[in-house]
Motif scaffolding. Structure first.
Motif, PDB file in Angstrom:
ATOM      1  N   LYS A   1      36.916  21.265  72.900  1.00  0.00           N
ATOM      2  CA  LYS A   1      37.658  22.335  73.562  1.00  0.00           C
ATOM      3  C   LYS A   1      38.605  23.053  72.600  1.00  0.00           C
TER       4      LYS A   1
ATOM      5  N   GLU B   1      31.558  34.068  76.028  1.00  0.00           N
ATOM      6  CA  GLU B   1      31.021  32.824  76.571  1.00  0.00           C
ATOM      7  C   GLU B   1      32.001  31.661  76.400  1.00  0.00           C
ATOM      8  N   MET B   2      32.747  31.654  75.323  1.00  0.00           N
ATOM      9  CA  MET B   2      33.484  30.454  74.924  1.00  0.00           C
ATOM     10  C   MET B   2      35.000  30.535  75.070  1.00  0.00           C
TER      11      MET B   2
ATOM     12  N   SER C   1      36.962  30.326  77.526  1.00  0.00           N
ATOM     13  CA  SER C   1      37.571  29.332  78.414  1.00  0.00           C
ATOM     14  C   SER C   1      37.676  27.961  77.763  1.00  0.00           C
ATOM     15  N   ARG C   2      37.034  27.774  76.610  1.00  0.00           N
ATOM     16  CA  ARG C   2      37.090  26.476  75.912  1.00  0.00           C
ATOM     17  C   ARG C   2      37.954  26.567  74.642  1.00  0.00           C
TER      18      ARG C   2
END
Lengths: 79, 242
Positions: free
Chosen positions: B128, B167-168, B170-171
């Motif tokens: 994350k 895409e990423m 949120s991580r």
């Protein structure tokens, strides 16, 4: 592997990898609505399943999976 | 200590990036041909009190990318920072460009970065946290005569990076593009003094760029402090594009 063993492993991944409350993870629980897993979360779960069970899951096989129980029976059929 | 992987890290802009990231990260210097040069960069990081290793990787071949990542994962368990820097040119004016010249440049510069980014992202998702930086080029924004293949590959990286950022996000994985202008490296060594003067005339900052001009911003984009910057294209070109 018995169905309930697969369920226990699946529950473990949900709780450890995604930080989901253990009590919420039941066979009936819906992945998106009840467990609040977003689309990227589903991908993470699939990748974790593939590593844990040493299997490969096609995207098409996932289209029918919306509950924990359906995920468990898919995994059970592949191992 | 977090691990940073720099492709094409043995010379030019990649070398400067590797040395700079060596102040904060364990740096894996990726090289395609010369282990000797990569080793020199790695040794310099060690001499400066940092931590570093080298790995052979041909980014245009997915098997080679898999092998390199497996060896990094084995030693360091993760890749936290990926700098997609490796690239090639095969310049030709479009009517004369051979299909091979087109395909090789796209395969290495664009598809190669797809291979490395996909591998790295799987690791970053687990942690994350992640930083991806693509070294594109101002020609990917403006185009350039004789470089249709190179410009297309570098423009492609912009679309790839922006999609990763969406895409990423949120991580806690950011993805950004740095677009160098004319920088003094082997890739621009064919320019003679007259060419250089002509270039400098078009610039607001009246000099050719140095590799450090690029590595400074790359280091920032790989830090915690840049966590709110993603999906961006940052030209570092002395004001060539405004």
């Amino acid at each position: 592997m018995e169905t309930n063993e697969v369920f226990e492993k699946v529950k473990g991944l949900f709780v450890e990898d995604l930080g989901i409350d253990e009590s919420k993870v039941t066979m009936e629980a819906k992945l998106e609505e009840d467990l609040e897993i977003d689309s990227l979360g589903i991908v993470e779960v699939v990748m974790a399943f593939e590593d844990e069970f040493e299997i490969e899951i096609d995207d098409e096989e996932l289209s029918d999976v919306s509950t924990v129980g359906q995920a468990v029976s898919l995994l059970h059929s592949k191992i | 200590m977090k691990t940073a992987f720099v492709t094409g890290g043995s010379r030019g802009i990649g070398k400067s990036i590797a040395l700079d990231l060596g102040k904060k990260f364990h740096v894996v210097v990726g090289y395609s041909v010369s282990n000797e040069k990569a080793k020199e960069v790695s040794d310099e990081i060690l001499n400066n009190g940092g931590s570093s290793s080298t790995v052979q990787i041909n980014i245009s071949e997915s098997e080679s990318v898999d092998k390199a990542f497996s060896s990094i994962e084995k030693e360091h368990t993760s890749v936290d920072v990926l700098v997609n820097n490796a690239g090639i040119t095969k310049d030709n004016i479009l009517p004369r460009m051979k299909e091979d010249e087109w395909l090789e440049v796209i395969q290495t510069n664009l598809t190669g970065s797809f291979y490395t980014s996909q591998r790295a992202i799987k690791l970053m998702m687990k942690n994350k946290w992640g930083r991806i930086v693509f070294i594109s080029s101002v020609v990917g924004i403006s185009g350039n005569q004789g470089q249709a293949n190179y410009a297309a590959s570098k423009a492609g990286l912009i679309g790839l990076s922006k999609s990763i950022s969406k895409e990423m996000g949120s991580r806690n994985i950011t993805s950004n593009v740095v677009a160098p202008g004319y920088i003094e490296t082997d890739m621009t060594s064919f320019l003679d003094d007259q060419n250089k003067e002509n270039i400098i005339e078009q610039l607001s900052i009246k000099r050719i760029g140095k590799p450090e001009d690029i590595s400074n911003i790359v280091s920032f984009l790989c830090s915690d402090e840049s966590e709110y910057i993603t999906g961006q294209v940052i030209p570092v070109d002395g004001g060539l594009t405004t």
